[in-house]
Motif scaffolding. Structure first.
Motif, PDB file in Angstrom:
ATOM      1  N   GLU A 122       0.832  -1.209   0.000  1.00 14.64           N
ATOM      2  CA  GLU A 122       0.000   0.000   0.000  1.00 14.64           C
ATOM      3  C   GLU A 122       0.868   1.261   0.000  1.00 14.64           C
ATOM      4  OE1 GLU A 122      -3.754  -0.029   0.217  1.00 14.64           O
ATOM      5  OE2 GLU A 122      -3.140   1.911  -0.555  1.00 14.64           O
ATOM      6  N   PRO A 123       1.349   1.670  -1.191  1.00 16.31           N
ATOM      7  CA  PRO A 123       2.119   2.924  -1.245  1.00 16.31           C
ATOM      8  C   PRO A 123       1.169   4.128  -1.169  1.00 16.31           C
ATOM      9  CG  PRO A 123       2.402   1.592  -3.251  1.00 16.31           C
ATOM     10  CD  PRO A 123       1.225   1.046  -2.515  1.00 16.31           C
ATOM     11  N   ILE A 124       1.488   5.063  -0.280  1.00 11.76           N
ATOM     12  CA  ILE A 124       0.626   6.228  -0.060  1.00 11.76           C
ATOM     13  C   ILE A 124       1.470   7.490  -0.085  1.00 11.76           C
ATOM     14  CG2 ILE A 124      -0.690   7.438   1.744  1.00 11.76           C
ATOM     15  CD1 ILE A 124      -2.406   5.348   1.731  1.00 11.76           C
ATOM     16  N   LEU A 125       0.982   8.517  -0.772  1.00 14.26           N
ATOM     17  CA  LEU A 125       1.683   9.805  -0.763  1.00 14.26           C
ATOM     18  C   LEU A 125       0.844  10.819   0.019  1.00 14.26           C
ATOM     19  CD1 LEU A 125       2.921  10.202  -4.460  1.00 14.26           C
ATOM     20  CD2 LEU A 125       3.864   8.817  -2.608  1.00 14.26           C
ATOM     21  N   VAL A 126       1.540  11.633   0.807  1.00 16.45           N
ATOM     22  CA  VAL A 126       0.869  12.717   1.520  1.00 16.45           C
ATOM     23  C   VAL A 126       1.501  14.019   1.032  1.00 16.45           C
ATOM     24  CG1 VAL A 126       0.346  13.720   3.766  1.00 16.45           C
ATOM     25  CG2 VAL A 126       0.443  11.238   3.519  1.00 16.45           C
ATOM     26  N   PHE A 294       4.961   6.993   1.865  1.00 11.66           N
ATOM     27  CA  PHE A 294       4.956   5.937   2.888  1.00 11.66           C
ATOM     28  C   PHE A 294       4.554   4.614   2.245  1.00 11.66           C
ATOM     29  CE2 PHE A 294       3.748   9.871   5.081  1.00 11.66           C
ATOM     30  CZ  PHE A 294       4.533   9.845   6.233  1.00 11.66           C
ATOM     31  N   GLN A 295       4.939   3.532   2.888  1.00  5.33           N
ATOM     32  CA  GLN A 295       4.317   2.230   2.647  1.00  5.33           C
ATOM     33  C   GLN A 295       3.573   1.875   3.920  1.00  5.33           C
ATOM     34  OE1 GLN A 295       5.264   1.229  -1.237  1.00  5.33           O
ATOM     35  NE2 GLN A 295       4.306  -0.249   0.152  1.00  5.33           N
ATOM     36  N   LEU A 296       2.277   1.634   3.789  1.00  9.29           N
ATOM     37  CA  LEU A 296       1.529   1.176   4.975  1.00  9.29           C
ATOM     38  C   LEU A 296       1.789  -0.312   5.138  1.00  9.29           C
ATOM     39  CD1 LEU A 296      -2.145   2.501   5.143  1.00  9.29           C
ATOM     40  CD2 LEU A 296      -0.262   2.973   6.710  1.00  9.29           C
ATOM     41  N   ASN A 297       1.983  -0.737   6.378  1.00 11.02           N
ATOM     42  CA  ASN A 297       2.252  -2.144   6.638  1.00 11.02           C
ATOM     43  C   ASN A 297       1.449  -2.547   7.878  1.00 11.02           C
ATOM     44  OD1 ASN A 297       3.346  -4.670   6.745  1.00 11.02           O
ATOM     45  ND2 ASN A 297       5.266  -3.996   7.716  1.00 11.02           N
ATOM     46  N   ASN A 298       0.279  -3.152   7.647  1.00 11.77           N
ATOM     47  CA  ASN A 298      -0.667  -3.425   8.738  1.00 11.77           C
ATOM     48  C   ASN A 298      -0.919  -2.157   9.549  1.00 11.77           C
ATOM     49  OD1 ASN A 298      -0.944  -6.220   8.132  1.00 11.77           O
ATOM     50  ND2 ASN A 298       1.072  -6.545   9.040  1.00 11.77           N
ATOM     51  N   GLY A 299      -1.062  -1.047   8.836  1.00 14.33           N
ATOM     52  CA  GLY A 299      -1.359   0.225   9.487  1.00 14.33           C
ATOM     53  C   GLY A 299      -0.124   0.981   9.946  1.00 14.33           C
ATOM     54  N   LYS A 300       1.023   0.303   9.980  1.00 19.29           N
ATOM     55  CA  LYS A 300       2.246   0.995  10.378  1.00 19.29           C
ATOM     56  C   LYS A 300       2.750   1.828   9.212  1.00 19.29           C
ATOM     57  CE  LYS A 300       6.211  -0.115  13.005  1.00 19.29           C
ATOM     58  NZ  LYS A 300       6.858   0.923  12.304  1.00 19.29           N
ATOM     59  N   PRO A 304       8.819   8.261   6.217  1.00 21.31           N
ATOM     60  CA  PRO A 304       8.575   8.616   4.813  1.00 21.31           C
ATOM     61  C   PRO A 304       9.874   8.789   4.012  1.00 21.31           C
ATOM     62  CG  PRO A 304       8.498  10.588   6.165  1.00 21.31           C
ATOM     63  CD  PRO A 304       8.794   9.446   7.095  1.00 21.31           C
ATOM     64  N   ARG A 305       9.690   8.760   2.708  1.00 18.56           N
ATOM     65  CA  ARG A 305      10.707   9.231   1.774  1.00 18.56           C
ATOM     66  C   ARG A 305      10.259  10.640   1.371  1.00 18.56           C
ATOM     67  NH1 ARG A 305      15.779   9.224   0.315  1.00 18.56           N
ATOM     68  NH2 ARG A 305      15.758  10.818  -1.283  1.00 18.56           N
ATOM     69  N   ASP A 306      11.200  11.596   1.431  1.00 16.07           N
ATOM     70  CA  ASP A 306      10.910  13.001   1.105  1.00 16.07           C
ATOM     71  C   ASP A 306      11.082  13.152  -0.417  1.00 16.07           C
ATOM     72  OD1 ASP A 306      10.634  15.720   1.090  1.00 16.07           O
ATOM     73  OD2 ASP A 306      12.190  16.104   2.584  1.00 16.07           O
ATOM     74  N   LEU A 307       9.956  13.062  -1.159  1.00 17.10           N
ATOM     75  CA  LEU A 307      10.044  12.744  -2.591  1.00 17.10           C
ATOM     76  C   LEU A 307      10.497  13.891  -3.505  1.00 17.10           C
ATOM     77  CD1 LEU A 307       6.926  10.509  -2.497  1.00 17.10           C
ATOM     78  CD2 LEU A 307       9.211   9.719  -3.119  1.00 17.10           C
ATOM     79  N   PHE A 308      10.255  15.129  -3.117  1.00 10.69           N
ATOM     80  CA  PHE A 308      10.740  16.219  -3.983  1.00 10.69           C
ATOM     81  C   PHE A 308      12.197  16.563  -3.672  1.00 10.69           C
ATOM     82  CE2 PHE A 308       6.062  17.578  -4.373  1.00 10.69           C
ATOM     83  CZ  PHE A 308       5.905  16.899  -5.573  1.00 10.69           C
ATOM     84  N   ASP A 309      12.793  15.837  -2.717  1.00  9.25           N
ATOM     85  CA  ASP A 309      14.217  15.980  -2.431  1.00  9.25           C
ATOM     86  C   ASP A 309      14.975  15.165  -3.475  1.00  9.25           C
ATOM     87  OD1 ASP A 309      16.662  16.400  -1.334  1.00  9.25           O
ATOM     88  OD2 ASP A 309      16.345  15.154   0.449  1.00  9.25           O
ATOM     89  N   ASP A 310      14.891  15.634  -4.725  1.00 12.14           N
ATOM     90  CA  ASP A 310      15.450  14.883  -5.842  1.00 12.14           C
ATOM     91  C   ASP A 310      15.805  15.863  -6.959  1.00 12.14           C
ATOM     92  OD1 ASP A 310      15.559  11.915  -7.017  1.00 12.14           O
ATOM     93  OD2 ASP A 310      14.938  13.301  -8.605  1.00 12.14           O
ATOM     94  N   PRO A 311      16.988  15.680  -7.576  1.00 10.57           N
ATOM     95  CA  PRO A 311      17.400  16.642  -8.624  1.00 10.57           C
ATOM     96  C   PRO A 311      16.452  16.692  -9.816  1.00 10.57           C
ATOM     97  CG  PRO A 311      19.076  14.916  -8.267  1.00 10.57           C
ATOM     98  CD  PRO A 311      18.002  14.680  -7.269  1.00 10.57           C
ATOM     99  N   SER A 312      15.619  15.653 -10.012  1.00 10.25           N
ATOM    100  CA  SER A 312      14.718  15.687 -11.166  1.00 10.25           C
ATOM    101  C   SER A 312      13.646  16.775 -11.019  1.00 10.25           C
ATOM    102  CB  SER A 312      14.062  14.319 -11.379  1.00 10.25           C
ATOM    103  OG  SER A 312      13.320  13.940 -10.245  1.00 10.25           O
ATOM    104  N   PHE A 313      13.511  17.356  -9.823  1.00 10.93           N
ATOM    105  CA  PHE A 313      12.576  18.478  -9.647  1.00 10.93           C
ATOM    106  C   PHE A 313      13.275  19.835  -9.658  1.00 10.93           C
ATOM    107  CE2 PHE A 313       9.743  15.071  -8.815  1.00 10.93           C
ATOM    108  CZ  PHE A 313       8.538  15.542  -9.339  1.00 10.93           C
TER     109      PHE A 313
END
Ligand code: 13P
Ligand code: 13P
Ligand code: MG
Ligand code: MG
Ligand code: MG
Length: 360
Positions: A122-126, A294-300, A304-313
């Motif tokens: 369950e990959p989830i982005l916030v 995030f990846q949800l894992n039985n609710g855990k 997070p991975r900070d996704l815009f912390d990347d040179p492609s942006f």
């Protein structure tokens, strides 16, 4: 079933509206840690975008749970007391009432919640914003869930091919309508383009499974006068029937113009940044968006991975800075300045009132 609740508020910052200091964030985190120990939450992460503190909480109490909302409210109340002690700017800014009655809705904090059956993976982005309005998500969520030039899966993946339903809120009436995409795409766009009136409230699969949800509270409409921008959050599920993570992020590669920025009264580009770079400083901006994965894992909450912390942006950020420069050169002129109907809810009406009998 698991529920993901993101509840957010600006309870004070330094200097001015730039950033919630880390000791304030730590204080708020302490309250959620207690909530986790007491079994209210399965897990949590406290994020930050500019002067807004964003509580990402997983639990099994469903949406609009009194237990979860009161925990968030307590965290913001305790944080506000501390913000006052620290002499922070706008201490308790978004807490419009001190009478909690079961739900934070209508009290100032924003909330975006969804309940669903957790998939095997369950990959989830916030997404967390500062210096803008809920309708800032109209453009990127449309791209994510409806534009095959952005989300290739709409063409390539049979599990996305049927499209999505969009629930659209009319801010002023408080009513929502659900429209089906691609069947009603042009109707959807004719509403979503009017960002001062309509906002995406949620997106779902045609079988009803939730795909995305936005915090749509409009602070200025609640308070009747300008009390800061709403600074929305959104939750997006990814992969296997939903957009891939990279497709969801691709929607932010163009820094489109959003209402907000200085005094909530200007249009400016939405700049995708890391959590660390979510410190809106130029003219209190330009508006920011952070993406936490995030990846949800039985609710855990793994991550997070900070996704815009990347040179492609970097190119998107460069473009945002160029657009910011261009817009700033308009000074107090439209279209940098918001349209009159939006300013209606800020301080300009008072000026107009004062000058009323000067018009002969
Ligand atoms: P990987 O081979 O890296 O898993 O990529 C799969 C994919 O579809 C990326 O969009
Ligand atoms: P915030 O809603 O982020 O507090 O912004 C208020 C403002 O007026 C910034 O110039
Ligand atoms: Mg503020
Ligand atoms: Mg803010
Ligand atoms: Mg605000």
């Amino acid at each position: 079933m698991v529920t993901l609740s993101v509840i957010k508020a600006d309870i004070g910052s330094l200097p001015g509206h730039v950033r919630a200091p880390s000791k304030l964030v730590d204080r708020v985190r302490g309250v959620l840690e207690d909530g986790k120990s007491d079994g209210v939450l399965i897990d949590y992460y406290v994020g930050c975008c500019g002067d807004d503190i964003d509580l990402v909480m997983s639990h099994d109490h469903g949406v609009d749970s009194e237990e979860v909302h009161s925990l968030a409210w307590d965290a913001f109340q305790e944080g506000t007391e501390f913000a006052k002690e620290l002499g922070l700017y706008g201490a308790g800014q978004d807490l419009l009432s001190d009478a909690f009655s079961g739900n934070v809705k209508g009290l100032g904090p924003g909330s975006a919640e969804m309940e669903f059956d957790e998939r095997e993976s369950e990959p989830i982005l916030v997404f967390l914003c500062d210096k803008t309005s809920p309708s800032a998500f109209n453009y990127p969520l449309f791209k994510m869930f409806a534009d095959p030039f952005s989300t290739s899966g709409l063409v390539l993946d049979p599990s996305l091919h049927e499209g999505f339903d969009f629930e659209i809120l009319d801010y002023y009436e408080g009513d929502t309508a659900t429209l089906s995409c691609p069947e009603e795409m042009y109707d959807i766009l004719s509403l979503l383009g009017i960002v001062s009136k309509y906002s995406i409230e949620s997106v779902s699969k045609k079988d009803g499974r939730p795909a995305a949800v936005v915090s749509t509270e409009k602070l200025n409409l609640m308070a009747g006068e300008y009390v800061g921008k709403d600074d929305p959050v959104a939750v997006v599920r990814c992969q296997s029937g939903f957009p891939a993570v990279g497709e969801a992020l691709e929607a932010f590669s163009f820094p489109h113009l959003v209402p907000g920025w200085m005094r909530g009264s200007h249009n400016g580009p939405l700049m995708p940044v890391s959590e660390e770079d979510a410190t809106p400083t130029r003219f209190d901006g330009p508006p920011r968006v952070v993406a936490l994965g995030f990846q949800l894992n039985n609710g855990k909450l793994e991550g997070p991975r900070d996704l815009f912390d990347d040179p492609s942006f970097n190119t998107a950020r460069k473009k945002a800075n160029e657009a910011a420069e261009y817009m700033r050169n308009h000074g107090p002129f439209q279209p940098h300045l918001l349209s009159e109907d939006e300013l209606e809810y800020t301080t300009v009406p008072k000026v107009l009132e004062k000058l009323e009998n000067r018009f002969k």
